[in-house]
Design a protein around this motif. Structure first.
Motif, PDB file in Angstrom:
ATOM      1  N   GLY A  54       0.787  -1.215   0.000  1.00 39.04           N
ATOM      2  CA  GLY A  54       0.000   0.000   0.000  1.00 39.04           C
ATOM      3  C   GLY A  54       0.823   1.271   0.000  1.00 39.04           C
ATOM      4  N   GLY A  55       2.100   1.163  -0.319  1.00 34.75           N
ATOM      5  CA  GLY A  55       2.970   2.340  -0.303  1.00 34.75           C
ATOM      6  C   GLY A  55       3.597   2.559   1.063  1.00 34.75           C
ATOM      7  N   TYR A  56       2.811   2.389   2.122  1.00 30.54           N
ATOM      8  CA  TYR A  56       3.389   2.513   3.475  1.00 30.54           C
ATOM      9  C   TYR A  56       2.566   1.773   4.519  1.00 30.54           C
ATOM     10  CZ  TYR A  56      -0.170   6.012   4.629  1.00 30.54           C
ATOM     11  OH  TYR A  56      -1.366   6.643   4.860  1.00 30.54           O
ATOM     12  N   GLY A  57       1.690   0.862   4.074  1.00 39.48           N
ATOM     13  CA  GLY A  57       1.045  -0.020   5.041  1.00 39.48           C
ATOM     14  C   GLY A  57      -0.361   0.354   5.461  1.00 39.48           C
ATOM     15  N   HIS A 113      -4.952   1.464   1.585  1.00 39.73           N
ATOM     16  CA  HIS A 113      -4.060   1.401   0.417  1.00 39.73           C
ATOM     17  C   HIS A 113      -3.863  -0.053  -0.014  1.00 39.73           C
ATOM     18  CE1 HIS A 113      -2.096   5.591   0.577  1.00 39.73           C
ATOM     19  NE2 HIS A 113      -3.187   5.626   1.317  1.00 39.73           N
ATOM     20  N   ILE A 114      -3.724  -0.933   0.980  1.00 44.57           N
ATOM     21  CA  ILE A 114      -3.562  -2.359   0.662  1.00 44.57           C
ATOM     22  C   ILE A 114      -4.852  -2.895   0.024  1.00 44.57           C
ATOM     23  CG2 ILE A 114      -3.221  -4.639   1.705  1.00 44.57           C
ATOM     24  CD1 ILE A 114      -1.417  -3.158   3.812  1.00 44.57           C
ATOM     25  N   ALA A 140       3.074   3.136  -7.678  1.00 45.48           N
ATOM     26  CA  ALA A 140       3.779   4.360  -7.297  1.00 45.48           C
ATOM     27  C   ALA A 140       4.504   4.136  -5.969  1.00 45.48           C
ATOM     28  CB  ALA A 140       2.780   5.502  -7.150  1.00 45.48           C
ATOM     29  N   VAL A 141       5.757   4.536  -5.909  1.00 50.55           N
ATOM     30  CA  VAL A 141       6.555   4.347  -4.689  1.00 50.55           C
ATOM     31  C   VAL A 141       7.293   5.634  -4.336  1.00 50.55           C
ATOM     32  CG1 VAL A 141       6.893   1.885  -5.130  1.00 50.55           C
ATOM     33  CG2 VAL A 141       8.624   3.519  -5.894  1.00 50.55           C
ATOM     34  N   PHE A 142       7.541   5.810  -3.045  1.00 54.38           N
ATOM     35  CA  PHE A 142       8.490   6.826  -2.590  1.00 54.38           C
ATOM     36  C   PHE A 142       9.854   6.149  -2.595  1.00 54.38           C
ATOM     37  CE2 PHE A 142       4.538   8.463  -0.986  1.00 54.38           C
ATOM     38  CZ  PHE A 142       4.683   9.833  -1.065  1.00 54.38           C
ATOM     39  N   ASP A 191      13.553   4.327  10.689  1.00 53.79           N
ATOM     40  CA  ASP A 191      12.431   3.377  10.700  1.00 53.79           C
ATOM     41  C   ASP A 191      11.233   3.948   9.942  1.00 53.79           C
ATOM     42  OD1 ASP A 191      13.785   1.499  12.053  1.00 53.79           O
ATOM     43  OD2 ASP A 191      12.829   1.850  14.002  1.00 53.79           O
ATOM     44  N   TYR A 192      10.948   5.223  10.196  1.00 57.54           N
ATOM     45  CA  TYR A 192       9.814   5.867   9.528  1.00 57.54           C
ATOM     46  C   TYR A 192      10.054   5.893   8.022  1.00 57.54           C
ATOM     47  CZ  TYR A 192       6.509   9.462   8.065  1.00 57.54           C
ATOM     48  OH  TYR A 192       5.523  10.148   7.416  1.00 57.54           O
ATOM     49  N   LEU A 193      11.245   6.329   7.648  1.00 57.26           N
ATOM     50  CA  LEU A 193      11.535   6.443   6.212  1.00 57.26           C
ATOM     51  C   LEU A 193      11.507   5.083   5.524  1.00 57.26           C
ATOM     52  CD1 LEU A 193      14.355   9.060   5.647  1.00 57.26           C
ATOM     53  CD2 LEU A 193      12.049   9.065   4.701  1.00 57.26           C
ATOM     54  N   ASP A 194      12.016   4.074   6.208  1.00 58.89           N
ATOM     55  CA  ASP A 194      12.045   2.746   5.589  1.00 58.89           C
ATOM     56  C   ASP A 194      10.640   2.182   5.420  1.00 58.89           C
ATOM     57  OD1 ASP A 194      14.722   2.873   5.319  1.00 58.89           O
ATOM     58  OD2 ASP A 194      15.213   1.452   6.903  1.00 58.89           O
ATOM     59  N   ASN A 195       9.731   2.560   6.337  1.00 60.98           N
ATOM     60  CA  ASN A 195       8.351   2.110   6.214  1.00 60.98           C
ATOM     61  C   ASN A 195       7.622   2.862   5.098  1.00 60.98           C
ATOM     62  OD1 ASN A 195       5.942   0.736   7.003  1.00 60.98           O
ATOM     63  ND2 ASN A 195       5.263   2.604   8.015  1.00 60.98           N
ATOM     64  N   PHE A 196       8.044   4.087   4.872  1.00 59.71           N
ATOM     65  CA  PHE A 196       7.353   5.007   3.988  1.00 59.71           C
ATOM     66  C   PHE A 196       7.857   4.884   2.556  1.00 59.71           C
ATOM     67  CE2 PHE A 196       4.533   8.571   4.615  1.00 59.71           C
ATOM     68  CZ  PHE A 196       4.676   9.334   3.476  1.00 59.71           C
TER      69      PHE A 196
END
Ligand SMILES: [Zn+2]
Length: 300
Positions: A139-142, A146-147, A165-167, A191-196
């Motif tokens: 979902g792009g970030y969970g 989005h999923i 689409a991805v960041f 952690d935030y960035l890796d999830n996002f």
């Protein structure tokens, strides 16, 4: 590939604001070059938080959804694209986070994925897109909505080409390095960035979509159209959020502007957007930048 007249694109997103955050520059550029671009939004983002003191009470009063309909209308006007709510505005409800009461709501999107897929199948048949743009399996970030959108799109897409689409992780790390956060904001931790963000992989087809000045300006205007959700750290103020924020810009070639969401974590507004190939469709996809990459091998 300059004139894209004859190509049809459908972007499917979960909430108002996702269209600009994930894909705004791309959709604006495709439309400006002649492609027919239709945004399908599933929910009104009823469960979102709100930036800006004057409108904080709308969350408790349940009227955020109405505000977000208006914001989305302003955003699609800025991007120059067509727009529909799937099933009509408010037909599917924002599912909130797992464990929240909103998640159990009978109209919540997460409880109606098959139904959403049925609606999308009908819209895809009529709109007949060459490519569909949505999120990857995470979902792009969970976010559960989005999923749900990812699943519904892939159920409905048939053999059409689907892009996720991805960041892009490396690009966002690099962009963040050039920024100084506004006063009172923070830089996101790893952690935030890796999830996002999704890491680009060389083993799968990947498209970088550079945003020229017009596409970048359209994305920026589209983001400014969602003041309850997005805070542009370039001094932009509105009746919704009258407080200005200024990020320090270290390298305008990488990130001329920064922004934050309600968490006030500064993020770079990059000069490109990024896509992974979800499924190639009837023609083989070949690596290329921008629209040439998204449409590679497809006949208009
Ligand atoms: Zn969303």
């Amino acid at each position: 590939m300059t004139d894209l007249t004859g190509f049809r694109v459908v972007a499917v997103h979960a909430h108002p604001d996702d269209e600009v955050l994930f894909t705004g520059g791309t959709l604006a550029d495709l439309a400006r070059r002649g492609a027919t671009v239709t945004l399908l939004t599933l929910t009104l983002g009823d469960e979102g938080e709100v930036i800006g003191e004057p409108y904080q009470s709308v969350v408790d009063n349940g009227v955020l959804a109405g505000l977000r309909v208006r914001e989305l209308e302003d955003a699609v006007a800025a991007l120059g694209i067509e727009h529909e709510f799937v099933g009509g505005a408010g037909f599917f409800r924002d599912s909130g986070m797992e464990g929240s009461p909103a998640h159990e709501h009978p109209r919540a999107l997460v409880n109606r994925v098959e139904e959403a897929a049925g609606h999308l199948h009908g819209r895809f048949a009529e709109l007949d897109p060459h490519i569909i743009v949505t999120y990857g399996p995470d979902g792009g970030y969970g976010h559960p909505d989005h999923i749900a959108v990812h699943k519904a799109v892939h159920t409905a897409a048939g053999d059409r080409r689907v892009w996720w689409a991805v960041f892009d992780r490396a690009q966002n790390y690099a962009g963040l390095d050039t920024l100084t956060e506004p006063e009172g904001w923070q830089k996101p931790d790893r952690d935030y960035l890796d999830n996002f963000t999704n890491e680009a992989s060389e083993t799968e087809t990947f498209v970088r979509y550079p945003l020229d000045d017009a596409a970048y300006a359209a994305k920026r205007a589209g983001m400014a159209a969602h003041p309850t959700q997005i805070w542009l750290a370039d001094g932009t103020v509105s009746r919704t959020n009258p407080v200005s924020a200024f990020a320090g810009i270290g390298d305008p070639a990488v990130a001329p502007v920064a922004f934050g969401l309600s968490n006030l974590l500064v993020m770079p507004l990059l000069r490109a957007e990024f896509y992974h190939l979800g499924q190639a469709g009837t023609a083989a996809a070949a690596p290329a930048e921008g629209a040439a990459g998204l449409f590679a091998g497809l006949e208009r």
